[in-house]
Structures are given as structure tokens and as C-alpha cells.
Design a protein around this motif. Structure first.
Motif, PDB file in Angstrom:
ATOM      1  N   PRO A 255      11.489   7.804  16.274  1.00  0.00           N
ATOM      2  CA  PRO A 255      10.712   8.384  15.179  1.00  0.00           C
ATOM      3  C   PRO A 255       9.601   7.440  14.727  1.00  0.00           C
ATOM      4  N   LEU A 256       8.550   7.992  14.149  1.00  0.00           N
ATOM      5  CA  LEU A 256       7.470   7.185  13.602  1.00  0.00           C
ATOM      6  C   LEU A 256       7.947   6.508  12.318  1.00  0.00           C
ATOM      7  N   ASP A 257       7.570   5.259  12.146  1.00  0.00           N
ATOM      8  CA  ASP A 257       7.900   4.491  10.947  1.00  0.00           C
ATOM      9  C   ASP A 257       6.596   4.281  10.186  1.00  0.00           C
ATOM     10  N   LEU A 258       6.257   5.220   9.319  1.00  0.00           N
ATOM     11  CA  LEU A 258       4.920   5.274   8.734  1.00  0.00           C
ATOM     12  C   LEU A 258       4.739   4.310   7.569  1.00  0.00           C
ATOM     13  N   VAL A 259       3.608   3.600   7.619  1.00  0.00           N
ATOM     14  CA  VAL A 259       3.128   2.748   6.533  1.00  0.00           C
ATOM     15  C   VAL A 259       1.615   2.928   6.479  1.00  0.00           C
ATOM     16  N   VAL A 260       0.975   2.292   5.508  1.00  0.00           N
ATOM     17  CA  VAL A 260      -0.487   2.234   5.538  1.00  0.00           C
ATOM     18  C   VAL A 260      -0.857   1.015   6.369  1.00  0.00           C
ATOM     19  N   CYS A 261      -1.436   1.253   7.535  1.00  0.00           N
ATOM     20  CA  CYS A 261      -1.802   0.180   8.462  1.00  0.00           C
ATOM     21  C   CYS A 261      -3.191  -0.366   8.163  1.00  0.00           C
ATOM     22  N   HIS A 262      -3.380  -1.620   8.513  1.00  0.00           N
ATOM     23  CA  HIS A 262      -4.681  -2.263   8.403  1.00  0.00           C
ATOM     24  C   HIS A 262      -5.681  -1.622   9.362  1.00  0.00           C
TER      25      HIS A 262
ATOM     26  N   LEU B 256       0.835  -1.194   0.000  1.00  0.00           N
ATOM     27  CA  LEU B 256       0.000   0.000   0.000  1.00  0.00           C
ATOM     28  C   LEU B 256       0.875   1.252   0.000  1.00  0.00           C
ATOM     29  N   PRO B 257       0.692   2.138  -0.974  1.00  0.00           N
ATOM     30  CA  PRO B 257       1.562   3.319  -1.095  1.00  0.00           C
ATOM     31  C   PRO B 257       1.231   4.400  -0.077  1.00  0.00           C
ATOM     32  N   VAL B 258       2.112   4.573   0.896  1.00  0.00           N
ATOM     33  CA  VAL B 258       1.847   5.510   1.985  1.00  0.00           C
ATOM     34  C   VAL B 258       1.695   6.937   1.469  1.00  0.00           C
ATOM     35  N   GLN B 259       2.452   7.313   0.417  1.00  0.00           N
ATOM     36  CA  GLN B 259       2.394   8.687  -0.079  1.00  0.00           C
ATOM     37  C   GLN B 259       1.044   9.006  -0.722  1.00  0.00           C
ATOM     38  N   ASP B 260       0.364   7.982  -1.224  1.00  0.00           N
ATOM     39  CA  ASP B 260      -0.894   8.199  -1.931  1.00  0.00           C
ATOM     40  C   ASP B 260      -2.131   7.912  -1.086  1.00  0.00           C
TER      41      ASP B 260
ATOM     42  N   GLY C 110      -5.373   3.144   7.476  1.00  0.00           N
ATOM     43  CA  GLY C 110      -4.840   4.493   7.349  1.00  0.00           C
ATOM     44  C   GLY C 110      -3.370   4.547   7.704  1.00  0.00           C
ATOM     45  N   VAL C 111      -2.763   5.677   7.446  1.00  0.00           N
ATOM     46  CA  VAL C 111      -1.331   5.861   7.690  1.00  0.00           C
ATOM     47  C   VAL C 111      -1.062   5.930   9.191  1.00  0.00           C
ATOM     48  N   ALA C 112      -0.075   5.147   9.628  1.00  0.00           N
ATOM     49  CA  ALA C 112       0.324   5.114  11.042  1.00  0.00           C
ATOM     50  C   ALA C 112       1.681   4.428  11.136  1.00  0.00           C
ATOM     51  N   ASP C 113       2.249   4.439  12.331  1.00  0.00           N
ATOM     52  CA  ASP C 113       3.471   3.686  12.585  1.00  0.00           C
ATOM     53  C   ASP C 113       3.182   2.193  12.398  1.00  0.00           C
ATOM     54  N   ARG C 114       4.099   1.482  11.756  1.00  0.00           N
ATOM     55  CA  ARG C 114       3.863   0.062  11.502  1.00  0.00           C
ATOM     56  C   ARG C 114       3.613  -0.725  12.793  1.00  0.00           C
ATOM     57  N   TRP C 115       4.174  -0.236  13.929  1.00  0.00           N
ATOM     58  CA  TRP C 115       3.976  -0.952  15.186  1.00  0.00           C
ATOM     59  C   TRP C 115       2.556  -0.833  15.719  1.00  0.00           C
TER      60      TRP C 115
ATOM     61  N   PRO D  50      -5.143   8.365   1.234  1.00  0.00           N
ATOM     62  CA  PRO D  50      -5.936   9.510   1.693  1.00  0.00           C
ATOM     63  C   PRO D  50      -6.488   9.352   3.111  1.00  0.00           C
ATOM     64  N   PHE D  51      -6.146   8.254   3.772  1.00  0.00           N
ATOM     65  CA  PHE D  51      -6.708   7.963   5.086  1.00  0.00           C
ATOM     66  C   PHE D  51      -5.601   7.957   6.142  1.00  0.00           C
ATOM     67  N   GLU D  52      -5.966   8.274   7.383  1.00  0.00           N
ATOM     68  CA  GLU D  52      -4.994   8.210   8.468  1.00  0.00           C
ATOM     69  C   GLU D  52      -5.551   7.456   9.655  1.00  0.00           C
ATOM     70  N   TRP D  53      -4.643   6.905  10.424  1.00  0.00           N
ATOM     71  CA  TRP D  53      -4.962   6.194  11.675  1.00  0.00           C
ATOM     72  C   TRP D  53      -3.942   6.653  12.710  1.00  0.00           C
ATOM     73  N   SER D  54      -3.759   7.944  12.749  1.00  0.00           N
ATOM     74  CA  SER D  54      -2.673   8.551  13.510  1.00  0.00           C
ATOM     75  C   SER D  54      -2.940   8.523  15.009  1.00  0.00           C
ATOM     76  N   VAL D  55      -1.873   8.745  15.765  1.00  0.00           N
ATOM     77  CA  VAL D  55      -1.998   8.857  17.217  1.00  0.00           C
ATOM     78  C   VAL D  55      -2.955   9.995  17.570  1.00  0.00           C
TER      79      VAL D  55
END
Length: 271
Positions: free
Chosen positions: A188-195, A135-139, A221-226, A141-146
Motif C-alpha cells: 500500500p502507499l504510505d502517503l505524506v507530503v513529500c519534498h 506537513l499535514p497530508v490531509q490539508d 506534494g502528497v506521495a508515498d514517503r519512499w 492542496p498539492f500532489e506528486w503522485s505516481v
């Protein structure tokens, strides 16, 4: 951290089929295959036929799932990964639903894989790695941020919840202490598109025990892989018992990070 009870389960029997579910099933058989703690039920319609499909149904008055948002995420993810095809999203006076085409894989908590938890746990990790890399993190449109999830924590507090409603290792925390801990994620955050809910039940395996597909991507959405990894490994304890978490990390190809695991499990529990 302590174990916590699973939030969903396979029902012992189907029970009464809602009228709207029966209407969509028509003359095909339907059965309840999954019930979540919020009161929603997933039905399988036309099992074994060319129109085999799954219907996620939430009765009016239960927790209000945003099936339209989940459909958007599924359609976006389907361009890059194997996920269910959306057939229909709808609602009526009795409830709301999301209808998707069935995939040929089998849940990692089916009877087959409950008997082979090491293999299933490793496939869980391998599948999560594949999703994160596909899943392309740069593209996205959704987030699952802290920050987004902290708003959910504050909503729980505003609704009157407190430590007496929390589980596991969080019960000893005061609200202020919990807020302070949650507001300081490991960097640092290690961002990917998380499930967003990468637990064993939401992972499908093929007949050889290899990862096949993911389902239930309503929080994608985009979040740290952890944020995914910590809970995916934790879910093996809820479903298979203790001793299988390291198989998830091995399948993913990563060493456990105790700090990030502890933080994202606390965030999961409190948000």
C-alpha cells in the motif's frame, strides 16, 4: 541501481550576470552559487547583509520552471516547516525568477559537510522525517503522485525520447516494459507530503551538523514517503560517494525497503 550523474553543480565562477539579476541586486554584490542542467542559475545577493537573499533565475528559452507554483508551495509549507520566505516572483523578456530570503543554514554539500558525509547523511534523513511529520497530508492542496509523474514519462516518450536517452539500470528496458513497471507501484502507499527533490543540496544544516531547513520545494506534494526517501539516500552517492545511504535511513528511523527504493528511483529517472 546504478549511480547517475548529479543534475546540478556549484559553478567554478559566476560568469555574466543577466541584466534583470543585476537590476534586482542594485548596488549589492551577486554571485552564481548553483547551476542546474536545464540552464537555470541560482544567485546569492547581498551575502552577509541584513538583506541576504537568493534568486533562482531561468533565461527565456530554457526549461520553463513554474516559479509561481513553487512560491505557492513555499508559502503553504512555511506555515508548518522552516523553508525560505518568498519575496518576489516575476518575469520579463529575458527570463523568469523567484526571489527568496536567505536562511542561516549551510547546504549539506558545502565544503564543511563534504568532509563529514556520515553526519550530513544522517541529518538528511532526520530532516526528511521532520518534514514528513510536520506537513499535514490531509490539508495539502498539492500532489506528486505516481499518476501525475507517469504523465511526465508519457510526455518524454511523445517528444521522441526512448531507452537511448535513459540512464542507469533503465537503459535495457523497452518503452512498453518501462510503462508496465511504472504503472504498478508497490502497495500500500504510505502517503505524506513529500519534498519532491529531497537531495543533499536542498538540505540545510546548522553549525553542528543538525538538520536546519529545506529549500527548492517546487515539486512538493502528497506521495508515498519512499518517493522522497529513495532519492534522498541516492543523492548521497552522487555527492559524497558510495557507502552513506544507510545513514540516511538511520537518520530517518526506517529500515531500507529494496522494492520501494528500486521503484521510486526508476520513476525518478524516467519521469
Amino acid at each position: 541501481m546504478s549511480l547517475r550523474p548529479p543534475l546540478a553543480f556549484i559553478p567554478a565562477e559566476t560568469g555574466t550576470i543577466p541584466a534583470s539579476v543585476s537590476r534586482m541586486a542594485g548596488d549589492q554584490d551577486s554571485e552564481a552559487v548553483w547551476i542546474n542542467q536545464a540552464g537555470g542559475t541560482t544567485y546569492r545577493i547581498g551575502a552577509g547583509t541584513a538583506t541576504d537573499r537568493y534568486l533562482k533565475y531561468a533565461p527565456r528559452g530554457t526549461a520553463d520552471p513554474d516559479f509561481a507554483a513553487e512560491a505557492l508551495r513555499l508559502r503553504w509549507a512555511s506555515e508548518h516547516a522552516r523553508v525560505p520566505e518568498v519575496i518576489q516572483v516575476g518575469s520579463d523578456e529575458s527570463g523568469s525568477w523567484l526571489l527568496t530570503a536567505a536562511l542561516p543554514g549551510e547546504s549539506a554539500v558545502s565544503g564543511t559537510w563534504m568532509k563529514r558525509p556520515e553526519l550530513a547523511a544522517r541529518a538528511l534523513g532526520a530532516g526528511l522525517r521532520k518534514l514528513h511529520e510536520s506537513l499535514p497530508v490531509q490539508d495539502c492542496p498539492f500532489e506528486w503522485s505516481v499518476g501525475e509523474r507517469l504523465r511526465a514519462f508519457e510526455q518524454r516518450i511523445a517528444a521522441g525520447e526512448g531507452p537511448e536517452n535513459w540512464s542507469g539500470d533503465c537503459v535495457h528496458l523497452g518503452i512498453g516494459e518501462a510503462r508496465e513497471l511504472l504503472s504498478n507501484p508497490p502497495l500500500p502507499l504510505d502517503l505524506v507530503v513529500c519534498h519532491g527533490d529531497a537531495c543533499a543540496p536542498n538540505t540545510l544544516l546548522d553549525g553542528h551538523g543538525n538538520f536546519y531547513a529545506h529549500v527548492d520545494l517546487g515539486e512538493l506534494g502528497v506521495a508515498d514517503r519512499w518517493a522522497d526517501l529513495a532519492v534522498a539516500a541516492w543523492s548521497t552517492a552522487w555527492n559524497y560517494g558510495s557507502g552513506y545511504e544507510d545513514h540516511v535511513y538511520a537518520g530517518y528511523g526506517i529500515e531500507p525497503d529494496a522494492t520501494r527504493i528500486g521503484y521510486y528511483r526508476m520513476l525518478w529517472d524516467l519521469s
